[in-house]
Design a protein around this motif. Structure first.
Motif, PDB file in Angstrom:
ATOM      1  N   ALA A  56      -3.108   9.102  -1.460  1.00  0.00           N
ATOM      2  CA  ALA A  56      -2.367  10.314  -1.796  1.00  0.00           C
ATOM      3  C   ALA A  56      -3.065  11.533  -1.214  1.00  0.00           C
ATOM      4  O   ALA A  56      -4.160  11.429  -0.651  1.00  0.00           O
ATOM      5  CB  ALA A  56      -2.229  10.442  -3.314  1.00  0.00           C
ATOM      6  N   THR A  57      -2.428  12.689  -1.353  1.00  0.00           N
ATOM      7  CA  THR A  57      -3.041  13.953  -0.942  1.00  0.00           C
ATOM      8  C   THR A  57      -3.198  14.857  -2.165  1.00  0.00           C
ATOM      9  O   THR A  57      -2.675  14.555  -3.254  1.00  0.00           O
ATOM     10  CB  THR A  57      -2.189  14.698   0.109  1.00  0.00           C
ATOM     11  N   PHE A  86      -3.614   6.664  -8.439  1.00  0.00           N
ATOM     12  CA  PHE A  86      -3.958   6.815  -7.034  1.00  0.00           C
ATOM     13  C   PHE A  86      -5.346   6.234  -6.789  1.00  0.00           C
ATOM     14  O   PHE A  86      -6.283   6.534  -7.536  1.00  0.00           O
ATOM     15  CB  PHE A  86      -3.948   8.285  -6.612  1.00  0.00           C
ATOM     16  N   THR A  87      -5.465   5.448  -5.733  1.00  0.00           N
ATOM     17  CA  THR A  87      -6.759   4.862  -5.409  1.00  0.00           C
ATOM     18  C   THR A  87      -7.656   5.868  -4.706  1.00  0.00           C
ATOM     19  O   THR A  87      -8.848   5.969  -5.007  1.00  0.00           O
ATOM     20  CB  THR A  87      -6.580   3.629  -4.504  1.00  0.00           C
ATOM     21  N   LEU A 105       5.459  19.439 -17.312  1.00  0.00           N
ATOM     22  CA  LEU A 105       4.138  19.735 -16.769  1.00  0.00           C
ATOM     23  C   LEU A 105       3.768  18.764 -15.649  1.00  0.00           C
ATOM     24  O   LEU A 105       3.913  17.555 -15.802  1.00  0.00           O
ATOM     25  CB  LEU A 105       3.074  19.668 -17.872  1.00  0.00           C
ATOM     26  N   TRP A 106       3.284  19.314 -14.554  1.00  0.00           N
ATOM     27  CA  TRP A 106       2.788  18.490 -13.455  1.00  0.00           C
ATOM     28  C   TRP A 106       1.348  18.063 -13.735  1.00  0.00           C
ATOM     29  O   TRP A 106       0.531  18.871 -14.175  1.00  0.00           O
ATOM     30  CB  TRP A 106       2.820  19.268 -12.143  1.00  0.00           C
ATOM     31  N   LYS A 107       1.070  16.803 -13.469  1.00  0.00           N
ATOM     32  CA  LYS A 107      -0.303  16.308 -13.494  1.00  0.00           C
ATOM     33  C   LYS A 107      -0.812  16.290 -12.053  1.00  0.00           C
ATOM     34  O   LYS A 107      -0.098  15.870 -11.149  1.00  0.00           O
ATOM     35  CB  LYS A 107      -0.368  14.895 -14.090  1.00  0.00           C
ATOM     36  N   THR A 108      -2.031  16.744 -11.837  1.00  0.00           N
ATOM     37  CA  THR A 108      -2.560  16.853 -10.486  1.00  0.00           C
ATOM     38  C   THR A 108      -2.855  15.481  -9.889  1.00  0.00           C
ATOM     39  O   THR A 108      -2.992  14.476 -10.598  1.00  0.00           O
ATOM     40  CB  THR A 108      -3.853  17.674 -10.462  1.00  0.00           C
ATOM     41  N   ALA A 109      -2.992  15.470  -8.565  1.00  0.00           N
ATOM     42  CA  ALA A 109      -3.360  14.233  -7.878  1.00  0.00           C
ATOM     43  C   ALA A 109      -4.733  13.754  -8.339  1.00  0.00           C
ATOM     44  O   ALA A 109      -4.985  12.549  -8.434  1.00  0.00           O
ATOM     45  CB  ALA A 109      -3.355  14.454  -6.367  1.00  0.00           C
ATOM     46  N   ILE A 143       0.853  -1.181   0.000  1.00  0.00           N
ATOM     47  CA  ILE A 143       0.000   0.000   0.000  1.00  0.00           C
ATOM     48  C   ILE A 143       0.895   1.238   0.000  1.00  0.00           C
ATOM     49  O   ILE A 143       1.716   1.429   0.893  1.00  0.00           O
ATOM     50  CB  ILE A 143      -0.909   0.031   1.247  1.00  0.00           C
ATOM     51  N   GLY A 144       0.751   2.078  -0.990  1.00  0.00           N
ATOM     52  CA  GLY A 144       1.596   3.259  -1.116  1.00  0.00           C
ATOM     53  C   GLY A 144       1.018   4.459  -0.383  1.00  0.00           C
ATOM     54  O   GLY A 144      -0.170   4.779  -0.523  1.00  0.00           O
ATOM     55  N   ARG A 145       1.857   5.108   0.414  1.00  0.00           N
ATOM     56  CA  ARG A 145       1.478   6.370   1.074  1.00  0.00           C
ATOM     57  C   ARG A 145       2.188   7.498   0.324  1.00  0.00           C
ATOM     58  O   ARG A 145       3.324   7.840   0.593  1.00  0.00           O
ATOM     59  CB  ARG A 145       1.911   6.360   2.544  1.00  0.00           C
ATOM     60  N   ILE A 146       1.502   8.069  -0.638  1.00  0.00           N
ATOM     61  CA  ILE A 146       2.100   9.062  -1.534  1.00  0.00           C
ATOM     62  C   ILE A 146       1.707  10.448  -1.023  1.00  0.00           C
ATOM     63  O   ILE A 146       0.750  11.064  -1.507  1.00  0.00           O
ATOM     64  CB  ILE A 146       1.637   8.847  -2.995  1.00  0.00           C
ATOM     65  N   HIS A 147       2.443  10.957  -0.049  1.00  0.00           N
ATOM     66  CA  HIS A 147       2.023  12.170   0.651  1.00  0.00           C
ATOM     67  C   HIS A 147       2.323  13.462  -0.109  1.00  0.00           C
ATOM     68  O   HIS A 147       1.768  14.517   0.213  1.00  0.00           O
ATOM     69  CB  HIS A 147       2.708  12.245   2.024  1.00  0.00           C
TER      70      HIS A 147
END
Length: 252
Positions: free
Chosen positions: A125-126, A180-181, A167-171, A102-106
């Motif tokens: 994620a946040t 991201f789940t 370019l950044w892609k948003t969460a 389980i990834g905690r992508i803070h």
């Protein structure tokens, strides 16, 4: 060259938390990649572990990908191949691991950090967890992580990210595409939901979790050779003048 750090905590609920850190935005030099691979393989073999949480330290970036310092130090194709094989080793260890990861992508994830998130089985994620594949801008490409990323978001979205490396892609975008789940407003909310989720998950039949993990990753056995073939491409390209100059520019 800073080596970074890796820590493991296993609690009474059979939840193992793997935490990596590096002063350069939690980036990965080769030694840290080796440690992460070894620890995932080790945890995979333990009956005292049912679930693994993968996280990084701090409140800034989740992972900035490959260490720029080490990329600049590569002077021959063999060393380049070995370095990028480090990411191949980690991804293969994660997909072969008998426990759900389980990834905690803070926070933000770049390049190899996106690959790590994609190799997780479930991710929290946040809103600050923007993602970017910047590799082609420095003369290489996200070759090694492509199978993992494309498996989650599809080849079309992967192509879009690869060809827009600045370019950044948003969460939210990452959530919609399947990387991201779940996405939360704050780290506190992320951690609360992560704790509840992993506690429940760890209460399930561990044998069922092992068998389901195999199902999740069906059709990826060819990655045992594919990821290393991809590593050799990156290992060759990192020696180009274009890449050396681009890395120096990015560092400054």
């Amino acid at each position: 060259m800073e080596l970074g750090n890796l820590s493991i905590i296993i609690d009474e609920n059979k939840i193992a938390t793997v935490c990596f850190s590096h002063p350069a935005s939690n980036s990965f030099p080769s030694n840290l990649l080796q440690k992460l691979t070894s620890e995932i393989n080790y945890l995979s073999s333990l009956d005292t572990v049912s679930v693994i949480i993968l996280k990084s330290e701090g409140t800034g970036a989740f992972c900035a990908g490959a260490s720029f310092d080490e990329l600049l130090s590569i002077s021959n194709e063999k060393d380049g191949n070995l370095f990028f094989s480090g990411f191949a080793n980690v991804i293969n260890a994660m997909r072969k691991c008998t426990k759900p990861i389980i990834g905690r992508i803070h926070g933000k994830a770049v390049g190899g950090g996106v690959g790590l998130a994609a190799a997780c089985d479930h991710t929290f994620a946040t809103n600050n967890s923007a993602i970017k594949l910047s590799e082609i801008a420095i003369g290489i490409g996200p070759f090694v992580i492509e199978p993992a990323v494309s498996r989650k978001i599809g080849k079309t979205a992967f192509t879009e990210m690869t060809l827009t490396p600045t370019l950044w892609k948003t969460a939210q975008w990452a959530n919609e595409k399947g990387l991201f789940t779940e996405v939360f407003e704050t780290i506190e909310l992320l951690d609360e939901n992560l704790r509840n989720f992993t506690l429940e998950l760890s209460s399930y039949n561990p044998e069922a979790l092992v068998e389901m993990k195999k199902v999740f990753w069906e059709g990826t056995n060819h990655w045992d050779s594919l990821l290393y073939e991809r590593a050799s491409i990156s290992g060759r390209l990192v020696l180009s003048n274009f890449t050396k100059q681009a890395l120096e520019k990015f560092k400054k």
